[in-house]
Design a protein around this motif. Structure first.
Motif, short mmCIF file in Angstrom:
data_model
loop_
_atom_site.label_atom_id
_atom_site.label_comp_id
_atom_site.label_asym_id
_atom_site.label_seq_id
_atom_site.Cartn_x
_atom_site.Cartn_y
_atom_site.Cartn_z
N ASP A 13 65.41 17.28 68.13
CA ASP A 13 64.24 17.34 67.25
C ASP A 13 63.31 18.50 67.57
O ASP A 13 62.54 18.94 66.73
N ASP A 14 63.37 19.01 68.80
CA ASP A 14 62.50 20.13 69.17
C ASP A 14 63.28 21.44 69.36
O ASP A 14 62.96 22.25 70.20
N GLU A 15 64.29 21.62 68.53
CA GLU A 15 65.10 22.82 68.56
C GLU A 15 64.25 24.04 68.22
O GLU A 15 63.38 23.97 67.35
N GLY A 16 64.51 25.14 68.90
CA GLY A 16 63.81 26.39 68.63
C GLY A 16 64.78 27.54 68.69
O GLY A 16 65.71 27.55 69.48
N ILE A 17 64.53 28.55 67.86
CA ILE A 17 65.39 29.75 67.85
C ILE A 17 64.70 30.84 68.64
O ILE A 17 63.48 30.99 68.60
N HIS A 18 65.49 31.59 69.39
CA HIS A 18 64.95 32.68 70.19
C HIS A 18 64.55 33.83 69.29
O HIS A 18 65.31 34.24 68.40
N THR A 19 63.34 34.34 69.50
CA THR A 19 62.88 35.51 68.77
C THR A 19 62.38 36.54 69.77
O THR A 19 62.05 36.21 70.91
N ILE A 20 62.32 37.77 69.31
CA ILE A 20 61.74 38.86 70.09
C ILE A 20 60.51 39.33 69.33
O ILE A 20 60.54 39.48 68.11
N ARG A 21 59.43 39.56 70.05
CA ARG A 21 58.21 40.07 69.43
C ARG A 21 58.30 41.59 69.39
O ARG A 21 58.46 42.24 70.42
N VAL A 22 58.18 42.16 68.20
CA VAL A 22 58.15 43.61 68.03
C VAL A 22 56.84 43.91 67.33
O VAL A 22 56.69 43.63 66.13
N GLY A 23 55.89 44.44 68.08
CA GLY A 23 54.55 44.63 67.53
C GLY A 23 53.94 43.27 67.26
O GLY A 23 53.84 42.44 68.15
N ASP A 24 53.59 43.02 66.01
CA ASP A 24 53.04 41.71 65.65
C ASP A 24 54.05 40.89 64.84
O ASP A 24 53.69 39.93 64.19
N ARG A 25 55.31 41.28 64.89
CA ARG A 25 56.37 40.61 64.12
C ARG A 25 57.36 39.91 65.05
O ARG A 25 57.59 40.34 66.17
N ASN A 26 57.95 38.84 64.57
CA ASN A 26 59.03 38.14 65.27
C ASN A 26 60.36 38.54 64.67
O ASN A 26 60.48 38.64 63.45
N LYS A 27 61.34 38.76 65.54
CA LYS A 27 62.67 39.15 65.08
C LYS A 27 63.72 38.23 65.68
O LYS A 27 63.71 37.96 66.88
N VAL A 28 64.63 37.75 64.83
CA VAL A 28 65.75 36.93 65.27
C VAL A 28 66.97 37.85 65.39
O VAL A 28 67.26 38.62 64.48
N LEU A 29 67.65 37.77 66.52
CA LEU A 29 68.88 38.55 66.71
C LEU A 29 70.07 37.70 66.28
O LEU A 29 70.20 36.54 66.69
N MET A 30 70.93 38.28 65.45
CA MET A 30 72.18 37.63 65.02
C MET A 30 73.32 38.46 65.59
O MET A 30 73.48 39.62 65.23
N PHE A 31 74.08 37.87 66.47
CA PHE A 31 75.17 38.58 67.14
C PHE A 31 76.48 38.36 66.38
O PHE A 31 76.81 37.22 66.04
#
Length: 135
Positions: A13-31
């Motif tokens: 229920d508390d799943e979270g996706i890893h993001t990287i902060r770039v400036g003021d934006r969040n980015k999700v990496l898809m490998f």
């Protein structure tokens, strides 16, 4: 297209996706490669980060999530440059593993920020040695 993402508390229920902060934006990496995603996860662990789970998912699902959350995304190509996490983590994340289930717990979980204080040379050398060991 099937890609691999890094999830914390996968399938809970508390799943979270890893993001990287770039400036003021969040980015999700898809490998594109599960091996590359696993390497990235190990690098996070080496930075004393919680260990994420590598999960396969349809890229359109991730793109839809990013659009809904106003996140950016990046596809890390197979046989491309090795993705390396930023050296420093965000001090405070938007993700709350103790939040009630009515909120979206996948919001900005475990973000990292690359523009913070400098790292000691000895720590950089240690990171370099670990990366070389992966190759």
């Amino acid at each position: 297209m099937r890609v691999f993402v890094l999830l914390f508390n996968a399938r809970t229920d508390d799943e979270g996706i890893h993001t990287i902060r770039v400036g003021d934006r969040n980015k999700v990496l898809m490998f594109e490669s599960s091996d590359d995603a696993e390497r990235f996860a190990m690098l996070l662990e080496a930075q004393d980060f919680p260990v994420p789970t590598v999960e396969p998912i349809d890229s359109q699902e991730v793109e839809g999530f990013c659009s809904e959350m106003d996140y950016d995304y990046e596809i890390v190509p197979l046989n491309g440059a090795l993705a390396i996490p930023p050296e420093l983590n965000v001090e405070e994340t938007d993700w709350d593993p103790n939040a009630d289930n009515s909120s979206k717990n996948t919001d900005a979980s475990n973000q990292q920020q690359s523009n913070a204080t400098d790292i000691a040379d000895s720590e950089l050398d240690s990171i370099r040695r670990r990366l070389e060991g992966l190759i």
